[in-house]
Design a protein around this motif. Structure first.
Motif, PDB file in Angstrom:
ATOM      1  N   ASP A   1       0.833  -1.211   0.000  1.00 28.99           N
ATOM      2  CA  ASP A   1       0.000   0.000   0.000  1.00 28.99           C
ATOM      3  C   ASP A   1       0.866   1.259   0.000  1.00 28.99           C
ATOM      4  O   ASP A   1       0.577   2.229  -0.722  1.00 28.99           O
ATOM      5  N   VAL A   2       1.912   1.251   0.809  1.00 30.82           N
ATOM      6  CA  VAL A   2       2.820   2.403   0.864  1.00 30.82           C
ATOM      7  C   VAL A   2       3.497   2.616  -0.487  1.00 30.82           C
ATOM      8  O   VAL A   2       3.578   3.749  -0.990  1.00 30.82           O
TER       9      VAL A   2
ATOM     10  N   ASN B   1       2.515   1.626  -3.510  1.00 33.69           N
ATOM     11  CA  ASN B   1       1.551   2.070  -4.523  1.00 33.69           C
ATOM     12  C   ASN B   1       1.201   3.547  -4.351  1.00 33.69           C
ATOM     13  O   ASN B   1       1.109   4.297  -5.334  1.00 33.69           O
ATOM     14  N   ARG B   2       1.033   3.965  -3.123  1.00 30.82           N
ATOM     15  CA  ARG B   2       0.686   5.363  -2.855  1.00 30.82           C
ATOM     16  C   ARG B   2       1.833   6.301  -3.242  1.00 30.82           C
ATOM     17  O   ARG B   2       1.618   7.336  -3.885  1.00 30.82           O
ATOM     18  N   GLU B   3       3.055   5.926  -2.878  1.00 35.60           N
ATOM     19  CA  GLU B   3       4.209   6.774  -3.169  1.00 35.60           C
ATOM     20  C   GLU B   3       4.519   6.835  -4.663  1.00 35.60           C
ATOM     21  O   GLU B   3       4.868   7.889  -5.194  1.00 35.60           O
TER      22      GLU B   3
ATOM     23  N   THR C   1       2.405   6.517  -7.116  1.00 36.02           N
ATOM     24  CA  THR C   1       1.377   7.362  -7.736  1.00 36.02           C
ATOM     25  C   THR C   1       1.659   8.841  -7.494  1.00 36.02           C
ATOM     26  O   THR C   1       1.416   9.689  -8.363  1.00 36.02           O
ATOM     27  N   ARG C   2       2.197   9.145  -6.329  1.00 40.03           N
ATOM     28  CA  ARG C   2       2.499  10.534  -5.994  1.00 40.03           C
ATOM     29  C   ARG C   2       3.742  11.039  -6.725  1.00 40.03           C
ATOM     30  O   ARG C   2       3.794  12.195  -7.158  1.00 40.03           O
TER      31      ARG C   2
ATOM     32  N   THR D   1       2.145   5.175 -13.743  1.00 39.37           N
ATOM     33  CA  THR D   1       2.761   3.984 -13.154  1.00 39.37           C
ATOM     34  C   THR D   1       2.916   2.873 -14.191  1.00 39.37           C
ATOM     35  O   THR D   1       3.309   1.763 -13.851  1.00 39.37           O
TER      36      THR D   1
END
Length: 203
Positions: A56-57, A59-61, A63-64, A69
């Motif tokens: 989760d971390v 994927n979030r980073e 995307t940011r 991606t």
């Protein structure tokens, strides 16, 4: 780069941290782009079907940090935005082969272009292209290598890396022939002397 170490060890969070530091320091570094592509490829291959806090971390980073991606799209956008830079074209070509070996011919044409309007078309950068072609990562044919070397030699005639093969020197052959002739002459003279020698009669 620390990313390479963590990639070999299979540590995705540490890979991500290394990439974040590099993006802050040199966001336009061409080699950083290839690392980003490799990370996205690793993420697709190893983490797509996994779940948990770490995934989760990541994927979030991702995307940011990145505009997309999808590694192929990221690479195409990178190439389109850096058409005039030889080092960037090389890394786009490398990434293309890493993502899809079917793209080898297109990647080669991208990396080996030598138009005069290119930025950083230096001896060092063209030699890096040659080294990539010779590496196991790409594995160019002798014909491809010979063609690229000839093109570079026309631009950098004094660069040893691009010099055509030199014909075998005749000096060593001449020396060998001379030595052989001398030996034959000495042997013949010695043989003649022995033939003409007459032993004294015994008393």
């Amino acid at each position: 780069m620390a990313f390479e170490i963590y990639l070999r060890k299979g540590k995705p969070l540490l890979m991500l941290q290394a990439l974040k530091r590099a993006l802050k320091l040199e966001p336009t570094n061409p080699e950083l782009h290839t690392c980003l592509i490799r990370f996205l490829q690793y993420r697709q291959d190893k983490l797509t079907n996994q779940c948990g806090t770490i995934v989760d971390v990541i994927n979030r980073e991702v995307t940011r940090l990145l505009p997309t991606t999808e590694p192929n799209k990221l690479n195409e956008d990178f190439l389109n935005n850096n058409q005039e830079s030889l080092p960037h074209r090389l890394q786009a070509a490398r990434s293309m082969v890493l993502l899809d070996s079917v793209q080898r011919e297109r990647a080669l044409s991208i990396a080996t272009i030598l138009d005069s309007h290119l930025h950083d078309r230096t001896h060092q950068n063209t030699q890096q292209v040659l080294e990539w072609m010779e590496s196991r990562e790409f594995g160019a044919t002798p014909e491809q290598l010979s063609h690229y070397k000839a093109q570079c030699h026309a631009i950098y005639p004094r660069a040893r890396a691009f010099c055509p093969p030199q014909p075998a020197s005749t000096s060593s052959t001449s020396d060998s022939t001379s030595d052989s002739t001398t030996t034959t002459t000495i042997t013949t003279t010695s043989s003649t002397a022995n033939h003409n020698h007459v032993d004294s009669p015994s008393s």
